[in-house]
Write a protein that holds these residues in place. Sequence first.
Motif, PDB file in Angstrom:
ATOM      1  N   SER A  77       0.793  -1.237   0.000  1.00 15.46           N
ATOM      2  CA  SER A  77       0.000   0.000   0.000  1.00 15.46           C
ATOM      3  C   SER A  77       0.824   1.285   0.000  1.00 15.46           C
ATOM      4  N   LYS A  79       2.533   4.516  -1.359  1.00 12.82           N
ATOM      5  CA  LYS A  79       1.863   5.268  -2.435  1.00 12.82           C
ATOM      6  C   LYS A  79       2.591   5.243  -3.778  1.00 12.82           C
ATOM      7  N   CYS A  82       0.529   2.099  -4.942  1.00  7.64           N
ATOM      8  CA  CYS A  82      -0.918   1.959  -4.800  1.00  7.64           C
ATOM      9  C   CYS A  82      -1.593   3.321  -4.640  1.00  7.64           C
ATOM     10  N   TYR A  83      -2.208   3.765  -5.719  1.00  3.42           N
ATOM     11  CA  TYR A  83      -3.013   4.989  -5.708  1.00  3.42           C
ATOM     12  C   TYR A  83      -4.425   4.542  -6.093  1.00  3.42           C
ATOM     13  N   PRO A  84      -5.195   4.069  -5.112  1.00  4.43           N
ATOM     14  CA  PRO A  84      -6.427   3.323  -5.404  1.00  4.43           C
ATOM     15  C   PRO A  84      -7.495   4.146  -6.106  1.00  4.43           C
ATOM     16  N   GLN A  85      -7.473   5.477  -5.921  1.00  5.89           N
ATOM     17  CA  GLN A  85      -8.505   6.330  -6.539  1.00  5.89           C
ATOM     18  C   GLN A  85      -8.593   6.105  -8.050  1.00  5.89           C
ATOM     19  N   ALA A 111      -2.987  -3.207   0.772  1.00  2.25           N
ATOM     20  CA  ALA A 111      -3.432  -2.653  -0.522  1.00  2.25           C
ATOM     21  C   ALA A 111      -4.907  -2.968  -0.746  1.00  2.25           C
ATOM     22  N   LEU A 114      -7.141  -0.500   0.960  1.00  2.00           N
ATOM     23  CA  LEU A 114      -7.259   0.791   0.260  1.00  2.00           C
ATOM     24  C   LEU A 114      -8.093   0.677  -1.015  1.00  2.00           C
ATOM     25  N   ASP A 152       1.391  -4.521   6.526  1.00  2.00           N
ATOM     26  CA  ASP A 152       0.673  -4.488   5.246  1.00  2.00           C
ATOM     27  C   ASP A 152       0.492  -5.883   4.658  1.00  2.00           C
TER      28      ASP A 152
END
Length: 271
Positions: A77, A79, A82-85, A111, A114, A152
């Motif tokens: 997770s 950044k 992992c940029y889930p947006q 991850a 998120l 994580d």
Amino acid sequence: MKFTYLGTSSVEGFPAVFCNCKNCAAARRLGGVNVRTRTQALVNEDLLIDLPADTLHHFLQFGVEAHKIKYLFVTHSHKDHCYPQELGCHRHPCAKEMEQPVLRVFGSHGAYGLMAPFASDNVVVSELKPFDVVELAEYRVTALPARHMEKDGALIYLIDDGEKNVLYAHDTGYFLDEVFDYLRDNGIVLDMVSYDCAYGDKFVADTGGHMGIENIVRVRARLLELGVVNEETIHVLNHFSHGINPLQSRLEKLVRGQGFCVAYDGRVMEI
Ligand SMILES: [Zn+2]
Ligand SMILES: [Zn+2]
Ligand SMILES: [Zn+2]
């Protein structure tokens, strides 16, 4: 297998977002392979590894037809991975007429936490634990534990497309014993290994969450001893930090004659 490095820096980018150190200033001035963005890779045309905020930039710069991507595997997770947006853009009205309207997403425990809020009919999100195996039509993907961000449940991935296999080891420190054991006990012979090289030629203890060249040399020696790699195996250094690593040409000089390739954004490995 066609393996494409889309992003090869650690979390802050290289040159880093706000940095004016001599490495970053030189990378800005020289451009080209010296400019690195956050970690991401593409296997063939349809399996994506990690989803950093630089994803759109990668797709534009390297001509990735992202609507054809079927699978996404996220390592952890942090950044830069992992940029889930971005998953929210994988559905109507943000995305239309996709060749593959459903994206199957897999990630570590952190991850998954998120990304799960962005699940939809078009984005199916699953959590993976160490040693889980995912059987897909074209691939067999094994999640192995990383020495990184313990809470994580961070993962490294063994990806087999039926012809070749790759161990994508980002982010991780010196491999855990369970990883060496798993690879040996399952008779795995790797065609390519991508090693975390955040520390370049600086010392980092084996207990750390990243590696440098010295740790990598010892990981490779142990893999060789166990028969997991051989003379045909391709060894790639990747995931570079601006604060430690020099520019591409100097990195290549550092490992000249040692049998390592040095990744850069856009580098394609035909395996
Ligand atoms: Zn990272
Ligand atoms: Zn810098
Ligand atoms: Zn990380």
